[in-house]
Design a protein around this motif. Sequence first.
Motif, PDB file in Angstrom:
ATOM      1  N   GLY A 175       0.815  -1.215   0.000  1.00 30.90           N
ATOM      2  CA  GLY A 175       0.000   0.000   0.000  1.00 30.90           C
ATOM      3  C   GLY A 175       0.843   1.256   0.000  1.00 30.90           C
ATOM      4  O   GLY A 175       0.565   2.217  -0.728  1.00 30.90           O
ATOM      5  N   CYS A 176       1.903   1.258   0.788  1.00 28.71           N
ATOM      6  CA  CYS A 176       2.804   2.411   0.834  1.00 28.71           C
ATOM      7  C   CYS A 176       3.556   2.548  -0.484  1.00 28.71           C
ATOM      8  O   CYS A 176       3.724   3.659  -0.999  1.00 28.71           O
ATOM      9  N   LEU A 177       3.985   1.444  -1.050  1.00 28.09           N
ATOM     10  CA  LEU A 177       4.686   1.470  -2.336  1.00 28.09           C
ATOM     11  C   LEU A 177       3.804   2.080  -3.423  1.00 28.09           C
ATOM     12  O   LEU A 177       4.229   2.963  -4.166  1.00 28.09           O
ATOM     13  N   VAL A 178       2.561   1.644  -3.498  1.00 30.28           N
ATOM     14  CA  VAL A 178       1.626   2.186  -4.495  1.00 30.28           C
ATOM     15  C   VAL A 178       1.405   3.682  -4.256  1.00 30.28           C
ATOM     16  O   VAL A 178       1.429   4.482  -5.185  1.00 30.28           O
ATOM     17  N   THR A 179       1.224   4.064  -2.992  1.00 29.00           N
ATOM     18  CA  THR A 179       1.036   5.475  -2.652  1.00 29.00           C
ATOM     19  C   THR A 179       2.258   6.287  -3.058  1.00 29.00           C
ATOM     20  O   THR A 179       2.137   7.372  -3.635  1.00 29.00           O
ATOM     21  N   ASN A 180       3.448   5.773  -2.767  1.00 31.94           N
ATOM     22  CA  ASN A 180       4.675   6.519  -3.049  1.00 31.94           C
ATOM     23  C   ASN A 180       5.024   6.569  -4.529  1.00 31.94           C
ATOM     24  O   ASN A 180       5.853   7.374  -4.939  1.00 31.94           O
ATOM     25  N   LEU A 181       4.382   5.741  -5.333  1.00 34.77           N
ATOM     26  CA  LEU A 181       4.558   5.863  -6.784  1.00 34.77           C
ATOM     27  C   LEU A 181       4.025   7.210  -7.275  1.00 34.77           C
ATOM     28  O   LEU A 181       4.407   7.687  -8.338  1.00 34.77           O
ATOM     29  N   MET A 182       3.161   7.828  -6.478  1.00 35.15           N
ATOM     30  CA  MET A 182       2.588   9.137  -6.822  1.00 35.15           C
ATOM     31  C   MET A 182       3.261  10.272  -6.058  1.00 35.15           C
ATOM     32  O   MET A 182       2.795  11.408  -6.078  1.00 35.15           O
TER      33      MET A 182
END
Length: 170
Positions: A61-68
């Motif tokens: 979840g953090c990885l997906v968020t940090n992609l932005m």
Amino acid sequence: MSKWSPRQLATAAIIAALYTVMSLMSSVFGLTYGPIQCRFSEALTVLPFFLPEAVPGLFVGCLVTNLMSTVGPLDIVIGSMATLLAALWTAKMPNKWLAPLPPVICNAVLIGAMIAWYETGFSAQFPALFAYNAVTVGIGEAVACYVLGLLLLTILPRIPALRGRLTLRA
């Protein structure tokens, strides 16, 4: 490491999705990225205290968020690793009152340093900017984890559908 059941995999996926959606909600208020941040999703970082499958869920979840992220590749790597480290450490906490501490420490130190480096590199301003960012990120993290996270740790064991699924400790 033992195999995880479909239920545990689904739980990890749900936690990842919740983390991402809650982070996006925080970004509407300008609270997801930067030196002053309070991601609502960080309340979920206490879940490894009860649920081992929360660890990969939080990381994804953090990885997906940090992609932005506005910080870019640095946040994708360091921010996601800070969450993974905090989740692994939270799973080892002896009681619910200490469970929010690892995310606060990991994010204050790692994210505070990352933002300071992003803004100044390792110049003479780095130590002062690191101190400022560590405090502001740490305060936002403490609010998310100690207010919302502890609320989760108190309420979740009372939900009948979760009884027997949570690892209950003092």
